[in-house]
Design a protein around this motif. Structure first.
Motif, PDB file in Angstrom:
ATOM      1  N   LYS A 224       0.835  -1.210   0.000  1.00 55.46           N
ATOM      2  CA  LYS A 224       0.000   0.000   0.000  1.00 55.46           C
ATOM      3  C   LYS A 224       0.865   1.254   0.000  1.00 55.46           C
ATOM      4  CE  LYS A 224      -4.161  -1.768   2.347  1.00 55.46           C
ATOM      5  NZ  LYS A 224      -4.994  -1.664   3.563  1.00 55.46           N
ATOM      6  N   ASP A 225       1.923   1.252   0.803  1.00 60.95           N
ATOM      7  CA  ASP A 225       2.813   2.415   0.871  1.00 60.95           C
ATOM      8  C   ASP A 225       3.491   2.664  -0.470  1.00 60.95           C
ATOM      9  OD1 ASP A 225       2.135   2.745   3.519  1.00 60.95           O
ATOM     10  OD2 ASP A 225       3.952   1.807   4.312  1.00 60.95           O
TER      11      ASP A 225
ATOM     12  N   GLN B 209       0.983   4.099  -2.877  1.00 54.85           N
ATOM     13  CA  GLN B 209       0.738   5.506  -2.550  1.00 54.85           C
ATOM     14  C   GLN B 209       1.847   6.397  -3.101  1.00 54.85           C
ATOM     15  OE1 GLN B 209      -1.704   7.182  -1.238  1.00 54.85           O
ATOM     16  NE2 GLN B 209      -3.061   5.555  -0.531  1.00 54.85           N
ATOM     17  N   HIS B 210       3.052   5.872  -3.162  1.00 54.99           N
ATOM     18  CA  HIS B 210       4.186   6.622  -3.718  1.00 54.99           C
ATOM     19  C   HIS B 210       3.935   6.991  -5.189  1.00 54.99           C
ATOM     20  CE1 HIS B 210       8.332   7.790  -4.601  1.00 54.99           C
ATOM     21  NE2 HIS B 210       8.310   6.953  -5.625  1.00 54.99           N
TER      22      HIS B 210
ATOM     23  N   ALA C 178       0.880   7.377  -6.474  1.00 54.73           N
ATOM     24  CA  ALA C 178      -0.458   7.953  -6.598  1.00 54.73           C
ATOM     25  C   ALA C 178      -0.428   9.326  -7.274  1.00 54.73           C
ATOM     26  CB  ALA C 178      -1.107   8.061  -5.223  1.00 54.73           C
TER      27      ALA C 178
ATOM     28  N   ILE D 274      -6.796   5.958  -6.101  1.00 57.83           N
ATOM     29  CA  ILE D 274      -5.687   6.826  -5.685  1.00 57.83           C
ATOM     30  C   ILE D 274      -4.864   7.290  -6.888  1.00 57.83           C
ATOM     31  CG2 ILE D 274      -5.537   5.920  -3.334  1.00 57.83           C
ATOM     32  CD1 ILE D 274      -3.164   4.184  -4.237  1.00 57.83           C
TER      33      ILE D 274
ATOM     34  N   VAL E 292     -10.069   0.498  -2.116  1.00 59.99           N
ATOM     35  CA  VAL E 292      -9.297   1.194  -3.157  1.00 59.99           C
ATOM     36  C   VAL E 292      -9.093   0.262  -4.355  1.00 59.99           C
ATOM     37  CG1 VAL E 292      -7.071   2.267  -3.728  1.00 59.99           C
ATOM     38  CG2 VAL E 292      -8.151   2.708  -1.506  1.00 59.99           C
TER      39      VAL E 292
ATOM     40  N   TYR F  45      -5.613  -1.160  -5.107  1.00 62.81           N
ATOM     41  CA  TYR F  45      -5.176  -2.208  -4.181  1.00 62.81           C
ATOM     42  C   TYR F  45      -5.713  -3.561  -4.639  1.00 62.81           C
ATOM     43  CZ  TYR F  45      -3.922   1.490  -0.788  1.00 62.81           C
ATOM     44  OH  TYR F  45      -3.369   2.569  -0.144  1.00 62.81           O
TER      45      TYR F  45
END
Length: 237
Positions: free
Chosen positions: A8-9, A12-13, A15, A41, A72, A75
Motif C-alpha cells: 500500500k505504501d 501511494q508513492h 499515486a 488513488i 481502493v 489495491y
C-alpha cells in the motif's frame, strides 16, 4: 512482515491525484454505475505491475486477501496481479488449486471489468484447461455480472490453445444478457476465435447474429472485411 502495508505504501508513492479524479468516471464509480462506491488513488497499471512483480513471491495469501478486500481499486487490482504472478510460478497441483480456490472464494471483490480481465484467463482458465469446466457454467448461470464476465473471460486461455467449445457454449448462454459489459466480453471472445479460425466464428454468427445485442455483434465482426461486416449489420448473411 506486513507486506500488505508495504505494498500500500509503495502504491501511494505512485499515486496521482489528477488521475484519481478521472478514474471514477472511467470505471463508472458514480451512484448507480457498475463500479459504484469504488475509490481510487490514481496509480497506473504499469506501476501496479512493477509493485506486484516485486512482492508476489513474498506475500502469503492471508495477507494478500487484505489487499483484495480493500475499497481502493488499485489495491484490488494489484492483489490480483500478485495472484497472477504467484500462480504462474507454481508447479505443485495442490498449490495451484489453493490459489484457484482463493480466487473463487473472493469473486465479490473482483468487481470491475479490468479486475476480471487481468486475472480470469490467467488463473481460472489456465487451471481448468484440462479439467472439468463445470464451475464456468455455474458462474455463467449466476445472477452476478462479474461472475458471468469471469466465466466468459476465463475461456480466453482456451482460445489461445485453439480450444473453442467452452467459449461458444458460454457465449450462447449469455446471448440475451442485458448488460453492455457482457455484450463486449462475449463479442471480444468471438472475435478472438475468428482471429484463429474464421470458419468457427462465422458459423456461430450465422446461427445467432440476428438475436445478438448490437454491441456484441459489432465487437465480434470488428476484424471482418467491410463488405461482410456490413452484410451482418444489415441482416443480409
Amino acid at each position: 512482515m506486513d507486506y500488505t502495508q508495504i505494498i500500500k505504501d509503495e502504491l501511494q508513492h505512485y499515486a496521482d491525484p489528477k488521475k484519481a479524479e478521472y478514474l471514477p468516471r472511467f470505471f463508472k464509480a458514480h451512484p448507480g454505475g457498475y463500479g459504484a462506491g469504488d475509490s481510487f488513488i490514481g496509480v497506473t497499471v504499469p506501476n501496479q505491475r512493477k509493485v506486484a512483480k516485486k512482492y508476489y513471491q513474498q506475500i502469503p495469501l492471508e495477507q494478500l486477501v487484505q489487499l483484495l478486500h480493500a475499497p481502493v481499486h488499485e489495491y484490488r487490482l494489484t492483489a490480483l496481479l500478485l495472484l497472477v504472478y504467484k500462480f504462474g510460478k507454481l508447479t505443485a497441483e495442490r498449490d495451484k488449486q489453493a490459489v484457484v480456490d482463493f480466487y473463487l472464494a473472493n469473486t465479490q471483490y473482483i468487481n470491475n471489468w479490468d479486475l476480471v480481465d487481468s486475472s480470469a484467463d490467467k488463473i481460472l482458465g489456465a487451471y481448468l484447461l484440462d479439467k472439468d469446466k463445470e464451475i464456468l457454467y455455474k458462474l455463467a448461470n449466476s445472477n452476478n455480472l462479474w461472475q458471468q464476465r469471469i466465466a466468459i473471460m476465463a475461456t480466453y486461455y482456451f482460445i489461445k490453445q485453439n480450444r473453442f467449445d467452452e467459449t461458444l457454449k458460454i457465449a450462447e448462454m449469455l446471448l440475451n444478457h442485458q448488460h453492455d459489459l457482457i455484450h463486449k466480453a462475449v463479442g471480444w471472445m468471438l472475435r478472438e476465435i475468428g482471429n484463429r479460425d474464421f470458419a468457427v466464428e462465422f458459423n456461430f454468427l450465422q446461427v445467432h447474429y440476428r438475436q445478438m445485442p448490437r454491441t456484441m455483434l459489432r465487437y465480434a465482426i470488428e476484424k471482418f472485411e467491410e463488405v461482410l461486416r456490413q452484410q451482418f449489420l444489415k441482416g443480409m448473411v
